[in-house]
Write a protein that holds these residues in place. Structure first.
Motif, PDB file in Angstrom:
ATOM      1  N   UNK A 174      -0.189 -16.313  -6.879  1.00 60.81           N
ATOM      2  CA  UNK A 174       0.519 -15.365  -7.537  1.00 60.81           C
ATOM      3  C   UNK A 174       0.340 -13.861  -7.279  1.00 60.81           C
ATOM      4  N   UNK A 175      -0.519 -13.174  -6.633  1.00 59.36           N
ATOM      5  CA  UNK A 175      -1.169 -12.088  -6.637  1.00 59.36           C
ATOM      6  C   UNK A 175      -0.020 -10.974  -6.120  1.00 59.36           C
ATOM      7  N   UNK A 176       0.649 -11.507  -5.216  1.00 57.29           N
ATOM      8  CA  UNK A 176       1.602 -10.428  -4.463  1.00 57.29           C
ATOM      9  C   UNK A 176       2.816 -10.274  -5.495  1.00 57.29           C
ATOM     10  N   UNK A 177       3.163 -11.220  -6.099  1.00 59.49           N
ATOM     11  CA  UNK A 177       4.562 -11.275  -7.052  1.00 59.49           C
ATOM     12  C   UNK A 177       4.260 -10.739  -8.487  1.00 59.49           C
ATOM     13  N   UNK A 178       2.888 -10.497  -8.609  1.00 55.80           N
ATOM     14  CA  UNK A 178       2.475  -9.986 -10.056  1.00 55.80           C
ATOM     15  C   UNK A 178       1.984  -8.538  -9.954  1.00 55.80           C
ATOM     16  N   UNK A 179       1.654  -8.148  -8.782  1.00 55.96           N
ATOM     17  CA  UNK A 179       1.097  -6.871  -8.518  1.00 55.96           C
ATOM     18  C   UNK A 179       2.181  -5.752  -7.597  1.00 55.96           C
ATOM     19  N   UNK A 220      -8.038  -7.966  -0.624  1.00 56.25           N
ATOM     20  CA  UNK A 220      -7.035  -8.988  -1.047  1.00 56.25           C
ATOM     21  C   UNK A 220      -5.918  -9.441  -0.177  1.00 56.25           C
ATOM     22  N   UNK A 221      -4.635  -9.394  -0.438  1.00 54.49           N
ATOM     23  CA  UNK A 221      -3.794 -10.160   0.326  1.00 54.49           C
ATOM     24  C   UNK A 221      -3.275  -9.121   1.386  1.00 54.49           C
ATOM     25  N   UNK A 222      -3.667  -7.940   1.520  1.00 50.30           N
ATOM     26  CA  UNK A 222      -3.534  -6.962   2.501  1.00 50.30           C
ATOM     27  C   UNK A 222      -2.325  -6.209   2.402  1.00 50.30           C
ATOM     28  N   UNK A 223      -2.018  -6.047   1.057  1.00 50.09           N
ATOM     29  CA  UNK A 223      -0.658  -5.237   1.030  1.00 50.09           C
ATOM     30  C   UNK A 223      -0.623  -3.721   1.148  1.00 50.09           C
ATOM     31  N   UNK A 224      -2.049  -3.112   0.797  1.00 47.01           N
ATOM     32  CA  UNK A 224      -2.232  -1.887   1.148  1.00 47.01           C
ATOM     33  C   UNK A 224      -2.454  -1.454   2.545  1.00 47.01           C
ATOM     34  N   UNK A 225      -3.325  -2.343   3.168  1.00 41.97           N
ATOM     35  CA  UNK A 225      -3.747  -2.226   4.526  1.00 41.97           C
ATOM     36  C   UNK A 225      -2.626  -2.371   5.347  1.00 41.97           C
ATOM     37  N   UNK A 226      -1.784  -3.264   5.050  1.00 40.07           N
ATOM     38  CA  UNK A 226      -0.695  -3.659   6.076  1.00 40.07           C
ATOM     39  C   UNK A 226       0.187  -2.223   6.048  1.00 40.07           C
ATOM     40  N   UNK A 227       0.425  -1.787   4.963  1.00 41.23           N
ATOM     41  CA  UNK A 227       1.008  -0.362   4.850  1.00 41.23           C
ATOM     42  C   UNK A 227       0.377   0.794   5.763  1.00 41.23           C
ATOM     43  N   UNK A 228      -1.001   0.955   5.788  1.00 42.68           N
ATOM     44  CA  UNK A 228      -1.656   1.727   6.428  1.00 42.68           C
ATOM     45  C   UNK A 228      -1.311   1.406   7.970  1.00 42.68           C
ATOM     46  N   UNK A 229      -1.291   0.184   8.537  1.00 48.14           N
ATOM     47  CA  UNK A 229      -1.104  -0.322   9.763  1.00 48.14           C
ATOM     48  C   UNK A 229       0.458   0.383  10.082  1.00 48.14           C
ATOM     49  N   UNK A 230       1.397   0.081   9.219  1.00 44.07           N
ATOM     50  CA  UNK A 230       2.541   0.735   9.565  1.00 44.07           C
ATOM     51  C   UNK A 230       2.677   2.144   9.782  1.00 44.07           C
ATOM     52  N   UNK A 231       1.807   2.787   9.183  1.00 44.07           N
ATOM     53  CA  UNK A 231       1.683   4.333   9.260  1.00 44.07           C
ATOM     54  C   UNK A 231       0.872   4.807  10.473  1.00 44.07           C
ATOM     55  N   UNK A 232       0.256   3.867  11.244  1.00 40.51           N
ATOM     56  CA  UNK A 232      -0.345   4.064  12.590  1.00 40.51           C
ATOM     57  C   UNK A 232      -2.038   3.986  12.708  1.00 40.51           C
ATOM     58  N   UNK A 233      -2.537   3.732  11.297  1.00 45.46           N
ATOM     59  CA  UNK A 233      -3.861   3.498  11.258  1.00 45.46           C
ATOM     60  C   UNK A 233      -4.400   2.196  11.734  1.00 45.46           C
ATOM     61  N   UNK A 234      -5.517   2.319  12.239  1.00 44.37           N
ATOM     62  CA  UNK A 234      -6.367   1.172  12.737  1.00 44.37           C
ATOM     63  C   UNK A 234      -7.301   0.845  11.184  1.00 44.37           C
ATOM     64  N   UNK A 235      -7.120  -0.357  10.862  1.00 47.40           N
ATOM     65  CA  UNK A 235      -7.438  -0.998   9.563  1.00 47.40           C
ATOM     66  C   UNK A 235      -8.495  -1.995   9.687  1.00 47.40           C
ATOM     67  N   UNK A 236      -9.301  -2.107   8.744  1.00 47.13           N
ATOM     68  CA  UNK A 236     -10.234  -3.268   8.727  1.00 47.13           C
ATOM     69  C   UNK A 236     -10.359  -3.484   7.123  1.00 47.13           C
ATOM     70  N   UNK A 237     -10.546  -4.688   6.822  1.00 43.90           N
ATOM     71  CA  UNK A 237     -10.657  -4.875   5.297  1.00 43.90           C
ATOM     72  C   UNK A 237     -11.657  -6.015   4.937  1.00 43.90           C
TER      73      UNK A 237
END
Length: 265
Positions: free
Chosen positions: A13-18, A52-69
């Motif tokens: 339920x995380x994505x839909x409630x956050x 978490x479910x990667x919502x913030x990190x995925x957005x950084x990837x869209x901005x061109x960053x190399x990301x680990x979580x």
């Protein structure tokens, strides 16, 4: 010392409630300019603590960053795997499985109040950051301007019984400075939240959607939470959605010295 909180129970339920992907993009867009420094986006390396479910990190990837979580929750990471294939690790943030000085930036979004040993986590942040690397902290958002928020905030204040949140900005600043980080920006992210009705707000509290309510003892639930639920249901037009505006504290810190291993790797 409290134990770190595992979010396995909320994975479905995380994505839909956050706030979903839109919230992730909003946070990443706000943090990225302050975390980047002089490093070009295509070379910037970010570690998200409590991915978490990667919502913030995925957005950084869209901005061109190399990301680990990293995250404690296997079920949350299972969700993140689709957004961040090969970029996630199950680990406690007090023992990050990365070499010292290997990331340009770290981020902790709505997570520092959930970790058991905050000084140890911040020490690990300092260790993995390169000299001059930055750490972005995002705390709990506070809705304002609605009759719903007034009832919920009063209830939460009573539940806290005078204690400040563990991720209060002044608390985080003090601990971060003790760990060797220097505050370089103090921001407030302001945006529209998801409209909610009093009935929906009451239902989410009953479901214990927010971690604030997971460990509320029965005595406090009956004397503090249930009256607040009654007040929500008793508001005028309880099925009518109220617009929400959220103010979220955001602090940016800079590492002042090379990371020092906390233990042998």
């Amino acid at each position: 010392m409290p134990e770190s909180v595992n979010f396995d129970r909320m994975a479905d339920r995380y994505d839909e409630t956050r706030g979903g992907a839109e919230r992730g993009r909003t946070v990443a867009a706000a943090l990225a300019p302050h975390l980047l420094g002089e490093t070009p986006p295509e070379r910037a390396r970010l570690l998200e603590i409590g991915v978490g479910t990667g919502l913030v990190s995925a957005a950084f990837v869209e901005l061109g960053w190399s990301v680990a979580g990293v995250d404690l929750s296997e079920r949350m990471l299972a969700r993140a795997a689709g957004r961040l294939p090969g970029r996630i690790l199950r680990a406690d943030a007090t023992a990050i499985p990365l070499r010292s000085g290997t990331v340009d930036a770290c981020a902790a979004v709505h997570v520092l109040h959930l970790v058991g040993d905050q000084p140890a986590v911040l020490a690990e942040v300092v260790r993995v950051l390169r000299p001059g690397g930055r750490f972005g902290f995002v705390g709990a958002g506070a809705p304002d301007g609605s009759d719903i928020s007034e009832i919920i905030q009063a209830m939460q204040a009573t539940l806290a019984d005078g204690a400040s949140r563990r991720d209060a900005p002044d608390t985080v600043t003090r601990l971060a400075e003790q760990a060797g980080l220097r505050l370089v920006a103090d921001l407030t992210l302001t945006g529209a939240g998801r409209p909610s009705t009093p009935l929906e707000a009451a239902r989410q509290i009953e479901l214990r959607t927010w971690s604030t309510f997971w460990d509320v003892p029965a005595s406090k639930w009956s004397t503090i939470v249930e009256p607040a639920l009654d007040a929500l249901r008793g508001l005028p037009n309880p099925a009518e959605a109220r617009p929400a505006r959220i103010r979220t504290p955001c602090l940016i810190f800079e590492s002042q010295s090379p990371g020092t291993p906390a233990r042998a790797r």
